[in-house]
Design a protein around this motif. Sequence first.
Motif, mmCIF file in Angstrom:
data_model
loop_
_atom_site.group_PDB
_atom_site.id
_atom_site.type_symbol
_atom_site.label_atom_id
_atom_site.label_comp_id
_atom_site.label_asym_id
_atom_site.label_seq_id
_atom_site.Cartn_x
_atom_site.Cartn_y
_atom_site.Cartn_z
ATOM 1 N N PHE A 123 -8.292 -12.715 -7.124
ATOM 2 C CA PHE A 123 -6.945 -12.972 -6.605
ATOM 3 C C PHE A 123 -6.890 -12.455 -5.171
ATOM 4 N N LEU A 124 -5.762 -12.679 -4.508
ATOM 5 C CA LEU A 124 -5.603 -12.192 -3.134
ATOM 6 C C LEU A 124 -4.558 -11.083 -3.143
ATOM 7 N N LEU A 125 -4.901 -9.989 -2.518
ATOM 8 C CA LEU A 125 -3.972 -8.859 -2.474
ATOM 9 C C LEU A 125 -3.561 -8.608 -1.022
ATOM 10 N N PHE A 126 -2.252 -8.594 -0.783
ATOM 11 C CA PHE A 126 -1.726 -8.355 0.559
ATOM 12 C C PHE A 126 -0.913 -7.056 0.551
ATOM 13 N N LYS A 127 -0.985 -6.383 1.674
ATOM 14 C CA LYS A 127 -0.216 -5.133 1.796
ATOM 15 C C LYS A 127 0.876 -5.327 2.844
ATOM 16 N N LYS A 128 2.030 -4.795 2.560
ATOM 17 C CA LYS A 128 3.169 -4.942 3.475
ATOM 18 C C LYS A 128 2.956 -4.083 4.711
ATOM 19 N N GLN A 129 3.163 -4.682 5.843
ATOM 20 C CA GLN A 129 3.101 -3.936 7.101
ATOM 21 C C GLN A 129 4.000 -4.634 8.125
ATOM 22 N N ALA A 130 4.044 -4.105 9.329
ATOM 23 C CA ALA A 130 4.878 -4.745 10.346
ATOM 24 C C ALA A 130 4.279 -6.099 10.713
ATOM 25 N N PRO A 131 5.108 -7.116 10.897
ATOM 26 C CA PRO A 131 4.575 -8.432 11.281
ATOM 27 C C PRO A 131 3.794 -8.341 12.591
ATOM 28 N N ILE A 132 2.664 -8.999 12.621
ATOM 29 C CA ILE A 132 1.802 -8.898 13.796
ATOM 30 C C ILE A 132 1.005 -10.196 13.965
ATOM 31 N N HIS A 133 0.744 -10.521 15.219
ATOM 32 C CA HIS A 133 -0.083 -11.703 15.481
ATOM 33 C C HIS A 133 -1.550 -11.280 15.464
ATOM 34 N N LEU A 134 -2.301 -11.850 14.558
ATOM 35 C CA LEU A 134 -3.720 -11.502 14.439
ATOM 36 C C LEU A 134 -4.554 -12.775 14.347
ATOM 37 N N GLN A 135 -5.803 -12.632 14.733
ATOM 38 C CA GLN A 135 -6.747 -13.737 14.526
ATOM 39 C C GLN A 135 -7.713 -13.319 13.420
ATOM 40 N N PHE A 146 -4.362 -16.383 6.301
ATOM 41 C CA PHE A 146 -4.257 -14.931 6.499
ATOM 42 C C PHE A 146 -3.464 -14.613 7.767
ATOM 43 N N ALA A 147 -3.643 -15.459 8.796
ATOM 44 C CA ALA A 147 -2.914 -15.244 10.050
ATOM 45 C C ALA A 147 -1.411 -15.456 9.815
ATOM 46 N N VAL A 148 -1.073 -16.493 9.057
ATOM 47 C CA VAL A 148 0.346 -16.771 8.760
ATOM 48 C C VAL A 148 0.935 -15.607 7.965
ATOM 49 N N MET A 149 0.173 -15.116 6.997
ATOM 50 C CA MET A 149 0.656 -13.996 6.183
ATOM 51 C C MET A 149 0.859 -12.747 7.043
ATOM 52 N N ALA A 150 -0.067 -12.507 7.983
ATOM 53 C CA ALA A 150 0.058 -11.341 8.870
ATOM 54 C C ALA A 150 1.310 -11.468 9.732
ATOM 55 N N GLU A 151 1.584 -12.687 10.174
ATOM 56 C CA GLU A 151 2.802 -12.934 10.971
ATOM 57 C C GLU A 151 4.046 -12.606 10.154
ATOM 58 N N LYS A 152 3.937 -12.819 8.847
ATOM 59 C CA LYS A 152 5.074 -12.538 7.958
ATOM 60 C C LYS A 152 5.104 -11.078 7.522
ATOM 61 N N GLY A 153 4.088 -10.323 7.913
ATOM 62 C CA GLY A 153 4.059 -8.901 7.573
ATOM 63 C C GLY A 153 3.240 -8.568 6.339
ATOM 64 N N TRP A 154 2.279 -9.429 6.007
ATOM 65 C CA TRP A 154 1.416 -9.162 4.852
ATOM 66 C C TRP A 154 -0.041 -9.200 5.292
ATOM 67 N N MET A 155 -0.715 -8.079 5.133
ATOM 68 C CA MET A 155 -2.113 -7.982 5.589
ATOM 69 C C MET A 155 -3.055 -8.093 4.390
ATOM 70 N N ILE A 156 -4.027 -8.949 4.521
ATOM 71 C CA ILE A 156 -4.975 -9.148 3.420
ATOM 72 C C ILE A 156 -5.772 -7.855 3.170
ATOM 73 N N GLN A 157 -5.866 -7.484 1.890
ATOM 74 C CA GLN A 157 -6.585 -6.266 1.518
ATOM 75 C C GLN A 157 -7.774 -6.553 0.617
ATOM 76 N N TYR A 158 -7.620 -7.611 -0.175
ATOM 77 C CA TYR A 158 -8.669 -7.917 -1.149
ATOM 78 C C TYR A 158 -8.686 -9.428 -1.394
ATOM 79 N N ALA A 159 -9.868 -9.970 -1.472
ATOM 80 C CA ALA A 159 -9.995 -11.409 -1.750
ATOM 81 C C ALA A 159 -11.117 -11.589 -2.757
ATOM 82 N N GLY A 160 -10.718 -11.646 -4.005
ATOM 83 C CA GLY A 160 -11.709 -11.848 -5.075
ATOM 84 C C GLY A 160 -11.144 -12.839 -6.062
#
Lengths: 434, 103
Positions: free
Chosen positions: A38-50, A22-36
């Motif tokens: 399947f996994l759903l990511f939403k496009k946003q500005a790339p950001i470093h998150l833990q 999820f951290a790698v995806m956030a760095e690429k600009g995809w934020m996890i929205q749903y994990a069931g």
Amino acid sequence: MIYKVKLQTFQNIDYESMQQYFAVMAEKGWMIQYAGAFLLFKKQAPIHLQFYVETFFDRRNELEYFDVCAKSGWNLQYNNKKIRIFVSDARDEMLPLQTDDELLWDQIQRHVIGQNNVYVFILAMITFYIIFYWSQVPWIYSAFLPLFFFIGSTWVWYILRLLRKRRYLHHCRTHMKEYGQLYSSSYNAWRHLQKIGNILLYLNITYIVFILLALPYLSISLTSLFYTLLPIVILGLIGIGLIRFFKLYKKTVLLYLFCLCISLLAYLLTASSLMPLSYPDTPIYVKEPLLQAIDTRYQPLTKDVMYTSSYHTPIHANLIYYDVLAPYGTSQTASTIEIIYDQKVNDEEAIKLILQLTKNRNDVTHAYAADGSFIFSTGQEEGKKWNMDEAFLQDHYVILRKENRVYQIKIDSDEKDAAYYISQLQILFKENVA
Amino acid sequence: MARKEFSTLTEQMFYILLVLQKPHHGYEIMQQIDRMTLGRIKIGAGTLYTLLARFEDENFITRVEDDGRKKIYQISQEGQRILQLEIQRLQAMIHDYQKEMDV
């Protein structure tokens, strides 16, 4: 808003891998929205998150817990019954939510054991049901082949997951003993294998969806499908209820035995409900040899009902009623009744049987016996003696009678282009002769 | 089950029970432990709430206030007993050490 859907290949033991992913995806600009499923990511500005992912937890005091997590810097991003995803934008390394490996190991053991048993139970139920069903009506096995593929590949998927989980637990146990710390899971070949298993599963789901969508265009009746699936669903629900009620989660072996017993019971119940010859004073019954067939005086033939074998083994007689494709060049669907009976029976008994089968039907106008004679409800009349070539031209499947007694009856219907055949399955008949 | 599981306490269990000599809610417990140990012991929220739930199951702590979203806990008599047993165990260990090392 742009979304991305990814295949869910993580198990609950992969909570650390998920955090990294999820951290790698956030760095690429995809934020996890749903994990069931399947996994759903939403496009946003790339950001470093833990990220911190919890998959083994106690749901008590959940709201208070989320508040405290937020005060500690972990904000809840997504939460369901199986997973909690927390996120933090702190630059420094955050204090994890679980700081006691021993306690976490205890949580894992509590949750993991027996976790998949419900799925295994359902899968086992369906498998056993189909195996028994198949053993009763072997000549329609071809229709079950896709289903076998589905069941088989689902087992493969499940076993791959199970093996990975067992391996992880083994490593954790060793690590806890030797180092007092949990085994840190990371991406490995096992997860890659599991991915293949997951792809199989998704293919199966696609296949089922496809079949469901195609149903209206196939010669499969929804009613028959419903009645086929109904016992599976009911037994599955009863099983889940019993498992939950008796808390059988840890008794896996017992669970499998229970599945087997229920399936056997279902089989026996199904078989016993199809034993019309257990009625007294049935003329065919009192004569030797017995004709194992449906006595329509007591059990009228019903469309879309599968009449299966009697209680005698090996099978001497069978009466099957099912839809078949109409002869080449017609668009209608025909239905087939097949009777397999003891070869020692004489002609009179066979004719009686045919009459018995046809006399309660309203849509019957006339019938043909294998030798070309007509059969009416009042009796049998001589008809044209066909040979195989003529029969083929007539779109009639006439099986010539030799030493084996093989009858075929075609019953035409006025209202619809339906045909009912009574015939012998050669392959089974040979077994009977042997 | 309880005896086996809590026959010895981890540092985190020990400090939670120690802090709950006075009523506190979850976040206060974390802060108190941090303050009391000068940051030596840090307890994650997940671990804290897992332990609070277990302690409640074993009647080591009781809820003294519950407004739905925030619950205040305090140590119970059973909790005090477990804490005392742990103190005795630690003292016995120190005593054994001192005796062996002639300190």
